[in-house]
Write an enzyme that holds these catalytic residues in place. Structure first.
Site, mmCIF file in Angstrom:
data_model
loop_
_atom_site.group_PDB
_atom_site.id
_atom_site.type_symbol
_atom_site.label_atom_id
_atom_site.label_comp_id
_atom_site.label_asym_id
_atom_site.label_seq_id
_atom_site.Cartn_x
_atom_site.Cartn_y
_atom_site.Cartn_z
ATOM 1 C CB CYS A 127 17.023 -28.788 5.368
ATOM 2 S SG CYS A 127 17.967 -28.676 6.876
HETATM 3 N N1 CO8 Z 1 25.506 -36.674 24.530
HETATM 4 C C1 CO8 Z 1 25.009 -37.654 25.349
HETATM 5 N N2 CO8 Z 1 23.689 -37.826 25.572
HETATM 6 C C2 CO8 Z 1 22.844 -36.961 24.982
HETATM 7 C C3 CO8 Z 1 23.282 -35.915 24.135
HETATM 8 C C4 CO8 Z 1 24.672 -35.786 23.918
HETATM 9 N N3 CO8 Z 1 25.188 -34.836 23.134
HETATM 10 N N4 CO8 Z 1 22.213 -35.230 23.685
HETATM 11 C C5 CO8 Z 1 21.116 -35.813 24.215
HETATM 12 N N5 CO8 Z 1 21.499 -36.854 25.003
HETATM 13 C C6 CO8 Z 1 20.639 -37.749 25.774
HETATM 14 C C7 CO8 Z 1 19.351 -37.073 26.188
HETATM 15 O O1 CO8 Z 1 19.505 -36.370 27.396
HETATM 16 C C8 CO8 Z 1 18.406 -38.260 26.337
HETATM 17 O O2 CO8 Z 1 18.659 -38.870 27.597
HETATM 18 P P1 CO8 Z 1 17.450 -39.556 28.437
HETATM 19 O O3 CO8 Z 1 16.946 -40.668 27.569
HETATM 20 O O4 CO8 Z 1 18.128 -40.018 29.676
HETATM 21 O O5 CO8 Z 1 16.430 -38.479 28.617
HETATM 22 C C9 CO8 Z 1 18.891 -39.249 25.265
HETATM 23 O O6 CO8 Z 1 20.232 -38.855 24.952
HETATM 24 C C10 CO8 Z 1 18.062 -39.235 24.004
HETATM 25 O O7 CO8 Z 1 17.888 -37.859 23.562
HETATM 26 P P2 CO8 Z 1 17.051 -37.502 22.276
HETATM 27 O O8 CO8 Z 1 15.702 -38.138 22.374
HETATM 28 O O9 CO8 Z 1 17.116 -36.031 22.048
HETATM 29 O O10 CO8 Z 1 17.937 -38.235 21.175
HETATM 30 P P3 CO8 Z 1 17.521 -38.774 19.768
HETATM 31 O O11 CO8 Z 1 17.712 -40.211 19.720
HETATM 32 O O12 CO8 Z 1 16.218 -38.213 19.290
HETATM 33 O O13 CO8 Z 1 18.665 -38.130 18.823
HETATM 34 C C11 CO8 Z 1 18.900 -36.301 17.260
HETATM 35 C C12 CO8 Z 1 18.803 -36.720 18.729
HETATM 36 C C13 CO8 Z 1 20.181 -36.863 16.700
HETATM 37 C C14 CO8 Z 1 18.917 -34.793 17.211
HETATM 38 C C15 CO8 Z 1 17.706 -36.882 16.453
HETATM 39 O O14 CO8 Z 1 16.514 -36.653 17.145
HETATM 40 C C16 CO8 Z 1 17.578 -36.294 15.075
HETATM 41 O O15 CO8 Z 1 18.504 -36.248 14.301
HETATM 42 N N6 CO8 Z 1 16.362 -35.892 14.704
HETATM 43 C C17 CO8 Z 1 16.105 -35.329 13.392
HETATM 44 C C18 CO8 Z 1 16.491 -33.929 13.399
HETATM 45 C C19 CO8 Z 1 16.504 -33.320 12.029
HETATM 46 O O16 CO8 Z 1 16.510 -33.951 11.018
HETATM 47 N N7 CO8 Z 1 16.557 -32.046 12.010
HETATM 48 C C20 CO8 Z 1 16.647 -31.360 10.770
HETATM 49 C C21 CO8 Z 1 16.710 -29.974 11.088
HETATM 50 S S1 CO8 Z 1 17.769 -29.158 10.122
HETATM 51 C C22 CO8 Z 1 16.988 -28.034 9.087
HETATM 52 O O17 CO8 Z 1 15.882 -28.074 8.693
HETATM 53 C C23 CO8 Z 1 17.823 -26.881 8.685
HETATM 54 C C24 CO8 Z 1 17.627 -25.752 9.584
HETATM 55 C C25 CO8 Z 1 18.534 -24.658 9.199
HETATM 56 C C26 CO8 Z 1 19.956 -24.914 9.569
HETATM 57 C C27 CO8 Z 1 20.506 -23.839 10.363
HETATM 58 C C28 CO8 Z 1 21.918 -24.093 10.778
HETATM 59 C C29 CO8 Z 1 22.210 -24.039 12.229
#
Ligand code: CO8
Length: 372
Positions: free
Chosen positions: A157
């Site tokens: 990224c």
């Molecule tokens: N629908 C419904 N519920 C869901 C879903 C879904 N799709 N997904 C997860 N849940 C549930 C989980 O099961 C969990 O339930 P429970 O509490 O009962 O266990 C609950 O929702 C919370 O799950 P999370 O803790 O995983 O959710 P978050 O609040 O952390 O949100 C995010 C998830 C949106 C992914 C968030 O953590 C985030 O955005 N974090 C930052 C990530 C980031 O910035 N990453 C950057 C990486 S990108 C990069 O560097 C480039 C790489 C190269 C790219 C390559 C291309 C592919």
């Protein structure tokens, strides 16, 4: 004294297909229904875990993403396919990654007062290259009729800010008059659309930045300072690579696509980036509270809100902290450049802003700019 660098023009290529959360989640949930019914007996016996449905409400609340652009929509939203269909092209045709990079570059050239023959180097800075060689950058260079040299670089990224810094260094060393940095991102090619935790995160796009020596440029954005940082982490990882064929036992495993521990990334990257911005600003003699705008990497709206608050020392307004991820999702290296490209026309001479990227590695880059 070394030559100062200017962002002279930027360009954007937006793929033709947009997928809303409703469409994406409905494809995912159709896949879940299919999977669970095909595996009903094994699920009942406790041998296979039933898949859980995704939800539009979760995606919007957790990420701020409402839609994303992709180069192919039909494959992505077909529950039996769930990946883009991108047919191979013969070697004498422009490859698709180069094609979208060229489109973004042409958009940037349309906003520049010079022709491509004034460029001396091309850097293709992106998180996924279509192939190892010949370099995508050299293909782009050839397609645009640019002399000089070209090479690819990948810092996930953060590729765009690392590319801008590299370009600025060539100008400072007097090795180029202007450098074209392109960021073609076909993230849909490396996103696991069957993974509930991440299927909604990314989108495809390409951006281009022309970095020019200050004594040649008219107008544009003076680069006041650039800083890069990396710190190793496995929390964002993709094990796809050229040695995969040497370990056929791992072929097709989920780790050959994008995998992350999203919550850990959130927790660890926010403080790292906020500290880096504040420290870099202090070293440049810039008061962060006086920045007119933040063009941050676009991964998660809550992350950007937190970083914005820590950097400005108050709640940033929508004008100050630009968000484009609602429309584009995370476009990896291109995100902060789309934000900059879309939202800078109202700047007055002398006003300052910050382009900042962060992501896998971990990696982060800051580029402070001033309107000239
Ligand atoms: N629908 C419904 N519920 C869901 C879903 C879904 N799709 N997904 C997860 N849940 C549930 C989980 O099961 C969990 O339930 P429970 O509490 O009962 O266990 C609950 O929702 C919370 O799950 P999370 O803790 O995983 O959710 P978050 O609040 O952390 O949100 C995010 C998830 C949106 C992914 C968030 O953590 C985030 O955005 N974090 C930052 C990530 C980031 O910035 N990453 C950057 C990486 S990108 C990069 O560097 C480039 C790489 C190269 C790219 C390559 C291309 C592919």
């Amino acid at each position: 004294m070394s030559q100062a660098a200017v962002i002279a023009a930027t360009g954007l290529y937006t793929p033709p297909h947009s997928i809303s959360n409703t469409e994406l989640v409905s494809a995912f949930n159709a896949y879940v229904t299919l999977f669970n019914s095909l595996n009903a007996a094994a699920i009942a016996a406790g041998d296979v875990e039933a898949l859980a449905a995704s939800s539009v409400e979760f995606v919007e609340k957790a990420s701020g993403i409402k839609s994303r652009y992709v180069v192919d929509k039909a494959g992505v939203i077909d529950p039996r396919v769930m990946r883009p269909n991108i047919p191979e092209r013969p070697n004498d045709k422009l490859s698709i990654l180069a094609e979208i990079a060229v489109a973004a570059a042409k958009d940037a050239f349309g906003r520049w007062d010079k022709d491509p023959d004034q460029i001396d180097a091309v850097i293709c800075a992106a998180s996924n290259m279509q192939r190892a060689y010949p370099a995508m950058a050299i293909e782009v260079q050839d397609a645009l009729g640019i002399d000089g040299f070209a090479f690819d670089m990948n810092v996930a990224c953060s590729s765009a800010t690392f590319g801008i810094k590299t370009a600025a260094d060539y100008l400072a060393a007097g090795e180029a008059r202007a450098v074209l940095v392109v960021n073609p991102e076909i993230t849909s090619g490396h996103l696991n659309f069957r993974d509930r935790d991440s299927h909604f995160i990314f989108g495809d796009v390409a951006t281009a930045v022309i970095v020019e020596a200050a004594d040649r440029a008219s107008g544009g954005w003076e680069i006041l300072g650039t800083r890069l940082k990396t710190r190793f982490s496995n929390n964002i990882r993709n094990n796809f690579g050229f040695l995969n064929r040497c370990a056929p036992e791992g072929a097709g495993a989920a780790d050959k696509l994008f995998v992350q521990e999203g919550r850990k990334v959130f927790r660890e990257v926010v403080p790292m980036v906020a500290e880096m911005i504040v420290g870099h600003a202090a070293d440049l003699g810039i008061d962060p509270a006086g920045l007119k705008r933040l063009w941050l990497h676009q991964a998660n709206i809550n992350m950007n809100a937190l970083i914005g608050r820590r950097v400005l020392g108050r709640e940033p307004t929508e004008e100050e902290n630009v968000i484009i991820l609602d429309e584009f999702a995370n476009t990896s290296s291109a995100g902060s450049i789309i934000a900059f490209h879309r939202k800078n026309a109202d700047f007055q001479l002398g006003e300052t802003g910050l382009i900042c990227s962060f992501g896998a590695g971990y990696s982060a880059g800051t580029v402070f700019v001033r309107k000239r």
